[in-house]
Scaffold this motif. Sequence first.
Motif, PDB file in Angstrom:
ATOM      1  N   UNK A  27       1.273  -1.373  -0.054  1.00  0.00           N
ATOM      2  CA  UNK A  27       0.296  -0.294   0.281  1.00  0.00           C
ATOM      3  C   UNK A  27       0.772   1.436   0.113  1.00  0.00           C
ATOM      4  N   UNK A  28       1.944   1.165   0.299  1.00  0.00           N
ATOM      5  CA  UNK A  28       3.030   2.004   0.571  1.00  0.00           C
ATOM      6  C   UNK A  28       3.668   3.143  -0.842  1.00  0.00           C
ATOM      7  N   UNK A  29       3.724   1.782  -1.237  1.00  0.00           N
ATOM      8  CA  UNK A  29       4.573   1.304  -2.939  1.00  0.00           C
ATOM      9  C   UNK A  29       3.075   1.994  -3.655  1.00  0.00           C
ATOM     10  N   UNK A  30       1.888   2.299  -3.833  1.00  0.00           N
ATOM     11  CA  UNK A  30       1.140   2.084  -4.511  1.00  0.00           C
ATOM     12  C   UNK A  30       1.140   3.512  -4.840  1.00  0.00           C
ATOM     13  N   UNK A  31       1.587   4.408  -4.144  1.00  0.00           N
ATOM     14  CA  UNK A  31       1.533   5.932  -4.103  1.00  0.00           C
ATOM     15  C   UNK A  31       2.811   6.452  -4.255  1.00  0.00           C
ATOM     16  N   UNK A  32       3.569   6.430  -4.266  1.00  0.00           N
ATOM     17  CA  UNK A  32       4.694   6.806  -4.232  1.00  0.00           C
ATOM     18  C   UNK A  32       5.460   6.212  -4.994  1.00  0.00           C
ATOM     19  N   UNK A  33       5.737   4.234  -5.528  1.00  0.00           N
ATOM     20  CA  UNK A  33       5.911   4.163  -6.861  1.00  0.00           C
ATOM     21  C   UNK A  33       5.212   3.860  -7.893  1.00  0.00           C
ATOM     22  N   UNK A  34       3.580   4.551  -7.727  1.00  0.00           N
ATOM     23  CA  UNK A  34       2.789   4.064  -8.346  1.00  0.00           C
ATOM     24  C   UNK A  34       2.334   2.806  -8.906  1.00  0.00           C
ATOM     25  N   UNK A  35       2.106   1.940  -8.590  1.00  0.00           N
ATOM     26  CA  UNK A  35       2.237   0.564  -8.906  1.00  0.00           C
ATOM     27  C   UNK A  35       0.395   0.672  -8.547  1.00  0.00           C
ATOM     28  N   UNK A  36       0.022   1.286  -8.218  1.00  0.00           N
ATOM     29  CA  UNK A  36      -1.428   1.636  -8.515  1.00  0.00           C
ATOM     30  C   UNK A  36      -2.281   1.922  -8.882  1.00  0.00           C
ATOM     31  N   UNK A  37      -1.723   2.774  -9.876  1.00  0.00           N
ATOM     32  CA  UNK A  37      -2.071   2.858 -11.423  1.00  0.00           C
ATOM     33  C   UNK A  37      -2.020   1.500 -12.265  1.00  0.00           C
ATOM     34  N   UNK A  38      -1.146   0.225 -11.926  1.00  0.00           N
ATOM     35  CA  UNK A  38      -1.609  -1.305 -12.518  1.00  0.00           C
ATOM     36  C   UNK A  38      -2.177  -2.329 -11.808  1.00  0.00           C
ATOM     37  N   UNK A  39      -1.339  -2.171 -10.232  1.00  0.00           N
ATOM     38  CA  UNK A  39      -2.204  -3.268  -9.639  1.00  0.00           C
ATOM     39  C   UNK A  39      -3.090  -2.913  -8.714  1.00  0.00           C
ATOM     40  N   UNK A  40      -4.557  -2.298  -8.378  1.00  0.00           N
ATOM     41  CA  UNK A  40      -4.916  -1.549  -7.151  1.00  0.00           C
ATOM     42  C   UNK A  40      -4.481  -2.120  -5.614  1.00  0.00           C
ATOM     43  N   UNK A  41      -4.010  -1.036  -4.890  1.00  0.00           N
ATOM     44  CA  UNK A  41      -3.773  -1.861  -3.280  1.00  0.00           C
ATOM     45  C   UNK A  41      -4.860  -1.998  -3.145  1.00  0.00           C
ATOM     46  N   UNK A  42      -5.717  -2.573  -3.318  1.00  0.00           N
ATOM     47  CA  UNK A  42      -7.851  -2.558  -2.916  1.00  0.00           C
ATOM     48  C   UNK A  42      -7.544  -4.126  -3.087  1.00  0.00           C
ATOM     49  N   UNK A  43      -6.780  -4.671  -4.295  1.00  0.00           N
ATOM     50  CA  UNK A  43      -6.997  -5.997  -4.167  1.00  0.00           C
ATOM     51  C   UNK A  43      -5.896  -7.004  -2.835  1.00  0.00           C
ATOM     52  N   UNK A  44      -4.920  -5.982  -2.597  1.00  0.00           N
ATOM     53  CA  UNK A  44      -4.131  -6.375  -1.956  1.00  0.00           C
ATOM     54  C   UNK A  44      -4.963  -6.492  -0.386  1.00  0.00           C
ATOM     55  N   UNK A  45      -5.611  -5.743  -0.238  1.00  0.00           N
ATOM     56  CA  UNK A  45      -5.944  -5.414   1.573  1.00  0.00           C
ATOM     57  C   UNK A  45      -7.445  -6.449   1.571  1.00  0.00           C
TER      58      UNK A  45
END
Length: 218
Positions: A27-45
């Motif tokens: 979830x931290x990398x989601x908005x810093x490395x912007x991986x949330x554009x490709x794999x949403x953190x919602x799924x991980x949680x």
Amino acid sequence: MRIADQVLGWLAALDPLHLAALTSLFTALETTALIGLFVPGDLAVLLAGSTASTPGRFAFVFAAAALGTYAGEMGGYALGRKVGPRIRYSRFGRLLGEHRWVRATAYLHGKGASVLVPARFVSVVHAVAPLVAGTVGMPFRRFAFWSGVGAVVWAVTYTTIGMLAGSAYREYGHLGLFTSVGLLAAGVVIMAVRSRRGNRDVTSATADGHATSSGSRS
């Protein structure tokens, strides 16, 4: 059915601290490395929440998701303040697509920092919003407060949905699978509703901007 058993079994076997660390990191990398554009953190949680068979494990997942996303948004904001414009017009920024920057900027435009709470539920926007907020100079205290509220609301929502889905699956087997799918679908619906609302806001903000520009030229 067997694949679901394997996935849930592997996640449930993880030490709570390790599961929390992985959830927090993602979830931290989601908005810093912007991986949330490709794999949403919602799924991980959602997946991590599905293992929350005890109050303690729920607390671990919820805290990890909230703290991870909050730390990530702070990092994204700091990055935006420092090198935001350069990132936007860099090769990486062009790879992300100008439309994503425009969408996030329009969503934040004129709405105040409180929009960061629903922004957590809007696909694409939530991954870029902290970077954009830093780039446009949103006051840090406002960003930090509303970002924290959004992180908590988002984390408790998806951890709870994941917990209910996992519990139904463990309790009722095949029947629970349908219940789990329904609960996960509810999570998708939440995201879709938020995304649609965000699209309306973007369209409205963009139209207002064009109207203002036209008015000033005339």
